[in-house]
Design a protein around this motif. Structure first.
Motif, PDB file in Angstrom:
ATOM      1  N   ALA A 136       0.829  -1.208   0.000  1.00 53.01           N
ATOM      2  CA  ALA A 136       0.000   0.000   0.000  1.00 53.01           C
ATOM      3  C   ALA A 136       0.862   1.256   0.000  1.00 53.01           C
ATOM      4  O   ALA A 136       0.545   2.243  -0.695  1.00 53.01           O
ATOM      5  CB  ALA A 136      -0.928  -0.005   1.210  1.00 53.01           C
ATOM      6  N   GLU A 137       1.960   1.233   0.769  1.00 56.05           N
ATOM      7  CA  GLU A 137       2.859   2.390   0.823  1.00 56.05           C
ATOM      8  C   GLU A 137       3.555   2.618  -0.515  1.00 56.05           C
ATOM      9  O   GLU A 137       3.756   3.758  -0.944  1.00 56.05           O
ATOM     10  CB  GLU A 137       3.894   2.197   1.938  1.00 56.05           C
ATOM     11  N   ILE A 138       3.926   1.525  -1.184  1.00 51.87           N
ATOM     12  CA  ILE A 138       4.550   1.640  -2.500  1.00 51.87           C
ATOM     13  C   ILE A 138       3.574   2.268  -3.493  1.00 51.87           C
ATOM     14  O   ILE A 138       3.926   3.176  -4.255  1.00 51.87           O
ATOM     15  CB  ILE A 138       5.027   0.258  -2.993  1.00 51.87           C
ATOM     16  N   GLN A 139       2.341   1.796  -3.457  1.00 46.59           N
ATOM     17  CA  GLN A 139       1.326   2.327  -4.370  1.00 46.59           C
ATOM     18  C   GLN A 139       1.045   3.806  -4.083  1.00 46.59           C
ATOM     19  O   GLN A 139       0.878   4.609  -5.007  1.00 46.59           O
ATOM     20  CB  GLN A 139       0.041   1.515  -4.260  1.00 46.59           C
ATOM     21  N   LYS A 140       1.006   4.172  -2.816  1.00 52.45           N
ATOM     22  CA  LYS A 140       0.710   5.551  -2.429  1.00 52.45           C
ATOM     23  C   LYS A 140       1.739   6.521  -2.985  1.00 52.45           C
ATOM     24  O   LYS A 140       1.415   7.674  -3.307  1.00 52.45           O
ATOM     25  CB  LYS A 140       0.653   5.648  -0.898  1.00 52.45           C
ATOM     26  N   ARG A 141       2.970   6.069  -3.105  1.00 54.86           N
ATOM     27  CA  ARG A 141       4.035   6.956  -3.577  1.00 54.86           C
ATOM     28  C   ARG A 141       4.076   7.105  -5.097  1.00 54.86           C
ATOM     29  O   ARG A 141       4.863   7.883  -5.625  1.00 54.86           O
ATOM     30  CB  ARG A 141       5.388   6.464  -3.045  1.00 54.86           C
ATOM     31  N   ASN A 142       3.235   6.370  -5.807  1.00 58.93           N
ATOM     32  CA  ASN A 142       3.100   6.504  -7.262  1.00 58.93           C
ATOM     33  C   ASN A 142       4.455   6.397  -7.963  1.00 58.93           C
ATOM     34  O   ASN A 142       4.769   7.153  -8.897  1.00 58.93           O
ATOM     35  CB  ASN A 142       2.440   7.844  -7.618  1.00 58.93           C
ATOM     36  N   ILE A 143       5.258   5.440  -7.517  1.00 63.45           N
ATOM     37  CA  ILE A 143       6.620   5.319  -8.027  1.00 63.45           C
ATOM     38  C   ILE A 143       6.649   5.143  -9.538  1.00 63.45           C
ATOM     39  O   ILE A 143       7.357   5.870 -10.252  1.00 63.45           O
ATOM     40  CB  ILE A 143       7.354   4.149  -7.334  1.00 63.45           C
ATOM     41  N   PHE A 144       5.861   4.212 -10.041  1.00 63.29           N
ATOM     42  CA  PHE A 144       5.942   3.917 -11.469  1.00 63.29           C
ATOM     43  C   PHE A 144       5.208   4.943 -12.315  1.00 63.29           C
ATOM     44  O   PHE A 144       5.573   5.171 -13.475  1.00 63.29           O
ATOM     45  CB  PHE A 144       5.467   2.491 -11.739  1.00 63.29           C
ATOM     46  N   GLY A 145       4.218   5.596 -11.745  1.00 64.45           N
ATOM     47  CA  GLY A 145       3.611   6.725 -12.436  1.00 64.45           C
ATOM     48  C   GLY A 145       4.623   7.841 -12.618  1.00 64.45           C
ATOM     49  O   GLY A 145       4.714   8.460 -13.688  1.00 64.45           O
TER      50      GLY A 145
END
Length: 245
Positions: A136-145
């Motif tokens: 969830a934390e990885i997704q929240k940071r929008n890394i790949f976006g």
């Protein structure tokens, strides 16, 4: 082993060259490599101080082996969001990227470390909560976006080939976090693979596979950054990604 020795020797020689030689190289039409990213391509903790990028960082090793003029724009501590902002707003960065013949991109490790720290704090170390929180934390940071936007921004400036480094496991094999890295990073790195499907002239430099379980040799003890041998390994996969080896 001969390849490793060649890269190391060439870099040692390059560290003795006067800065004026860089201008001469440009005038002679030598192609350029621009490195974007964080402390890994910066070569953090390889020198007595970290005031400037290390000549033993993989961008310089690639440049020495392939006869490329190197501009290492990596900044220790940068996240994907910070690099994206620089590419949009910093005119010097934009101009340098515009003149690149090759580009390396290594970014996202700090985002992931922040996600790891947040998941540990929230879960209190409870295994059943940690992994879902980490995802969830990885997704929240929008890394790949953000990485997708970085590539798009670079493409407004140049069509130069881009080698995108995925994330190696930075934890020593006797560190409990090594197992976490071995579990989560293959999933994370599929995000890099999926990004590449949408772009041309953009390739993956597979740092995760290159480092494997060799952290004792390739990662600085009690640190997360590559040793000189680790940087050499990153240079080798970069050369291969650009078909310069």
């Amino acid at each position: 082993m001969n390849k490793l020795f060649k890269l190391f020797t060439l870099t040692l020689m390059a560290s003795l060259i006067l800065p004026a030689a860089v201008s001469a190289e440009k005038d002679n039409g030598i192609k350029s490599l621009v490195s974007l990213g964080d402390s890994i391509p910066y070569g953090y903790n390889l020198s007595e101080n970290n005031n400037t990028p290390s000549r033993f960082s993989y961008p310089y090793l690639i440049g020495n082996d392939a006869n490329l003029r190197v501009r290492d724009l990596a900044v220790p501590g940068w996240t994907t969001e910070e690099l994206l902002h620089a590419l949009k707003e910093d005119q010097e960065v934009r101009q340098t990227v515009n003149q690149a013949d090759y580009i390396t991109l290594s970014i996202g490790s700090n985002d992931l470390l922040q996600a790891l720290q947040a998941a540990q704090a929230i879960s209190g170390g409870e295994p059943g909560l940690f992994m879902p929180l980490l995802q969830a934390e990885i997704q929240k940071r929008n890394i790949f976006g953000n990485i997708a936007d970085i590539i798009l921004e670079v493409r407004t400036l140049t069509e130069a080939p881009i080698a995108v480094y995925n994330v190696y496991n930075p934890f020593q094999t006797d560190n409990p976090l090594h197992r976490v890295g071995s579990t989560i990073l293959p999933i994370v790195n599929t995000g890099f693979d999926q990004l590449m499907l949408h772009y041309t002239n953009v390739v993956i430099a597979d740092a995760f596979s290159a480092f494997g379980e060799e952290q004792a040799e390739l990662v600085i003890p009690e640190d997360i950054h590559p040793t000189v041998k680790g940087q050499i390994k990153l240079a080798e996969i970069g050369l291969n990604a650009f078909n310069l080896d």
